[in-house]
Every structure is written in C-alpha cells, then in structure tokens.
Design a protein around this motif. Structure first.
Motif, mmCIF file in Angstrom:
data_model
loop_
_atom_site.group_PDB
_atom_site.id
_atom_site.type_symbol
_atom_site.label_atom_id
_atom_site.label_comp_id
_atom_site.label_asym_id
_atom_site.label_seq_id
_atom_site.Cartn_x
_atom_site.Cartn_y
_atom_site.Cartn_z
ATOM 1 N N UNK A 6 0.799 -1.242 0.000
ATOM 2 C CA UNK A 6 0.000 0.000 0.000
ATOM 3 C C UNK A 6 0.825 1.282 0.000
ATOM 4 N N UNK A 7 2.041 1.229 -0.554
ATOM 5 C CA UNK A 7 2.808 2.445 -0.771
ATOM 6 C C UNK A 7 2.658 2.881 -2.229
ATOM 7 N N UNK A 8 2.547 4.177 -2.438
ATOM 8 C CA UNK A 8 2.658 4.707 -3.792
ATOM 9 C C UNK A 8 4.148 4.820 -4.106
ATOM 10 N N UNK A 9 4.490 4.895 -5.389
ATOM 11 C CA UNK A 9 5.897 4.984 -5.749
ATOM 12 C C UNK A 9 6.138 6.085 -6.770
ATOM 13 N N UNK A 10 7.353 6.595 -6.742
ATOM 14 C CA UNK A 10 7.857 7.495 -7.774
ATOM 15 C C UNK A 10 9.135 6.850 -8.293
ATOM 16 N N UNK A 11 9.282 6.756 -9.615
ATOM 17 C CA UNK A 11 10.439 6.072 -10.204
ATOM 18 C C UNK A 11 11.275 7.056 -11.001
ATOM 19 N N UNK A 12 12.576 7.033 -10.747
ATOM 20 C CA UNK A 12 13.504 7.881 -11.491
ATOM 21 C C UNK A 12 14.574 7.029 -12.162
ATOM 22 N N UNK A 13 14.779 7.267 -13.453
ATOM 23 C CA UNK A 13 15.906 6.716 -14.181
ATOM 24 C C UNK A 13 17.058 7.688 -13.967
ATOM 25 N N UNK A 14 18.027 7.303 -13.160
ATOM 26 C CA UNK A 14 19.065 8.234 -12.707
ATOM 27 C C UNK A 14 19.901 8.761 -13.869
ATOM 28 N N UNK A 15 20.143 10.048 -13.845
ATOM 29 C CA UNK A 15 21.020 10.669 -14.822
ATOM 30 C C UNK A 15 20.905 12.176 -14.738
ATOM 31 N N UNK A 16 21.976 12.866 -15.014
ATOM 32 C CA UNK A 16 21.969 14.322 -15.007
ATOM 33 C C UNK A 16 23.169 14.826 -15.797
ATOM 34 N N UNK A 17 23.108 16.104 -16.144
ATOM 35 C CA UNK A 17 24.207 16.760 -16.854
ATOM 36 C C UNK A 17 24.615 16.010 -18.121
ATOM 37 N N UNK A 18 23.621 15.476 -18.819
ATOM 38 C CA UNK A 18 23.874 14.758 -20.057
ATOM 39 C C UNK A 18 24.115 15.779 -21.166
ATOM 40 N N UNK A 19 25.297 15.729 -21.756
ATOM 41 C CA UNK A 19 25.702 16.773 -22.699
ATOM 42 C C UNK A 19 25.593 16.353 -24.158
ATOM 43 N N UNK A 20 25.126 15.148 -24.414
ATOM 44 C CA UNK A 20 24.976 14.646 -25.775
ATOM 45 C C UNK A 20 23.491 14.570 -26.122
ATOM 46 N N UNK A 21 23.095 15.228 -27.216
ATOM 47 C CA UNK A 21 21.674 15.300 -27.564
ATOM 48 C C UNK A 21 21.072 13.927 -27.790
ATOM 49 N N UNK A 22 21.808 13.042 -28.437
ATOM 50 C CA UNK A 22 21.287 11.696 -28.697
ATOM 51 C C UNK A 22 21.051 10.942 -27.390
ATOM 52 N N UNK A 23 21.968 11.113 -26.419
ATOM 53 C CA UNK A 23 21.802 10.457 -25.123
ATOM 54 C C UNK A 23 20.586 11.017 -24.385
#
Length: 323
Positions: free
Chosen positions: A64-81
């Motif tokens: 009975x917990x709600x969840x929030x999911x994050x795909x970790x990543x930051x400061x991505x400097x490549x447009x394709x990525x």
C-alpha cells in the motif's frame, strides 16, 4: 542528536566529491570498483535495470505504498543520449500504466537536454507529458544546483501551462524559494515536492542544516497549502514530520509524505499504519555515483552501512524492510 563539526565537514566533502566528474567516470568505467560500490548503492538504488525498479515498485505497492520512479542521470551533454533518456522514461510510463500502478515518473531536466539546449529539454518534457497524460501518470521534475534553478523553473512553467500532470521540486535551503513558490501561485497548478536540498551551495544563496532551515521548511509547507498546491512533504526529518502531523496538515487533501527508497522504512511504515499517504522514491540506472554520495552526505553515519554492504556477499533488499 547534534551534528558534530567532523560530520559537517565530512558531509561537505562528500557533496564536493559527488560533483567530481572524473571520479564518477572512473567508477563507471572500472568494473571492479563499480561492482564494489554498487553493493553500497544497492541500499538506495533498486538496480541498474528498469525491470528491477518495477519489481521493487510492485512489492511496495502490495504493501500500500505509492511509488515514484527515477531513471538516474543528469548533466547529459549529448543530444542523442538525452533523447535516449526520454525514450527510457516513456517506457517507465508505459510499464506503470500497463500494470495499473499508482506511480509517478521523476527526472532531472539536465538528463533530457537542459545542458545541451533548454528547447531540447522542453520538447522532451512535453513529449513525456503528452504520453503520461493519456496514461494517467504524473511527471515530476527534480531540482538541481542553484545555478540551474531559474532555467528549470522557466521550462517547467512553460510546459505546466499546457499540461497539469507535471510537478516541480523546490529546495527549502535556497533563499529564493519563498519567491519561487509565490510565483507558482499563478504560473502553475501542479504538485510541489518540497525538499531541504542536497547540494552544496554558497552561503549567500542558502541556509545550512539548522533549526532555521526546519522553520523555513515548515513555513513553505504552510504557504504551499494556503496557495492551494498539492504538496509532497519529502523529508526524513522526523521532527518536521511530527510537526506537520501536529498542525493537522497531513490529513488535508493533496498532502502526502515522500521518502527515498532505503531510508527510514520504519518511519514510512509508522506513517502508513496511521493512514497517512506515503510515497517511496525509487531510483534505478548506472549513474548512481552522485546519488550514493548524497545519501552518505545527508547522514554521515551511513558510511558505516556502506562499508558493511561493500564487504557483504549478500545483495541489499531494501524493499523487504517496508511493512
């Protein structure tokens, strides 16, 4: 318990190490080091793969917990990525909808284009918002360093004018946050997630961990409620949690508690058993270096658990700790 001077300096050092791109790259490209530190990260990160995060989310949902999911990543400097990251987040939306889970998808704007071009981040955000709206899923923008705050809020307000299923995170430690919250009164109606703030910021921009910061946090909660925002009280500070309950805010519509996976499952269980809405913030992916550093910095004794986990042959299973 009061934080010692050594702990304060250790926390500051860990936050500085978190920003070391060279160390992050070394960890991610050195299999032996990655495998060792991953054992420590596993307490706070559900796994490298989306399937592992979904599995943890399902187990928490059964409790009975709600969840929030994050795909970790930051400061991505490549447009394709950045575009790859948007596609991965779209898969999270699809998976949550197919499973009928009470889920939310969270991310940094710098993971989907902000470091390349704000327009790229905006386009990625709108694409996700459109998909998530059709699926009945909420998106949530995390907050990053103070230097990015203005640009993050600008992209958020622009997208939130079109989509009501986008929420924004604000950091109580920043002096500007009182004004930022006031600006959102008319610019956006999405949910606000309020955190203390994990980043090492100049003293002129922020308040250090202190009773003053706790009072600022509570004042922002009150302001957000008075302004009609739905709010996620995202803190593990039991004193603040208890004060929110004492003031009657926790029973108001649209108010929930949100805590990071693997941290204070005992407090989450206590709140859930008292019938307060509780959401667990799950992360997954390979870019957990910064996240692990911040978890240790927030509570320096976590370094002891990290060493135990590194030395252990067993994989951490934080979902099992929630009741």
């Amino acid at each position: 318990m009061a934080t010692t001077d050594v702990e304060q300096r250790f926390a500051a050092t860990m936050k500085s190490l978190a920003r070391r791109a060279d160390l992050k790259e070394y960890v991610e490209r050195t299999p032996a080091v990655y495998a060792l530190l991953q054992r420590a990260a596993a307490k706070y990160v559900a796994g490298d793969r989306r399937a592992e995060a979904l599995e943890a989310g399902i187990r928490l949902g059964e409790k009975d917990y709600a969840v929030s999911i994050e795909y970790i990543g930051e400061n991505t400097a490549d447009a394709a990525a950045c575009e790859d990251a948007v596609r991965e987040m779209g898969e999270i939306v699809r998976d949550l909808a197919e499973r009928g889970m009470s889920g939310r998808v969270s991310f940094d704007l710098s993971h989907i284009g902000l470091m390349v071009d704000a327009e790229l981040a905006y386009k990625g955000l709108v694409a996700l918002a459109e998909q998530a709206e059709q699926a009945g899923i909420e998106l949530f923008i995390s907050m990053e360093e103070a230097a990015k705050t203005e640009e993050i809020l600008a992209v958020y307000r622009r997208a939130a004018a079109r989509y009501s299923n986008i929420g924004i995170t604000l950091q109580a430690q920043l002096h500007r946050t009182v004004q930022d919250l006031n600006r959102l009164r008319s610019d956006a109606t999405g949910r606000v997630r309020l955190v203390k703030g994990a980043y090492q910021e100049p003293s002129g921009l922020s308040i250090p961990r202190s009773e003053e910061l706790n009072e600022r946090y509570l004042g922002l909660v009150e302001d957000a409620i008075e302004q009609g925002h739905r709010i996620s009280i995202a803190t593990h500070d039991e004193g603040i949690v208890d004060e929110v309950i004492r003031r009657g805010w926790a029973r108001l519509p649209g108010v929930e508690f949100e805590m990071l996976y693997g941290i204070r499952p005992d407090l989450c269980s206590r709140l859930k058993q008292a019938a307060y809405p509780v959401r667990v913030y799950l992360t997954y992916g390979r870019e957990w270096y910064l996240y692990l550093c911040h978890r240790i910095a927030e509570y320096p004794p976590n370094i002891y658990q990290a060493i135990v986990d590194i030395a252990s042959e067993a994989q951490a299973d934080s979902a099992a700790a929630y009741e």
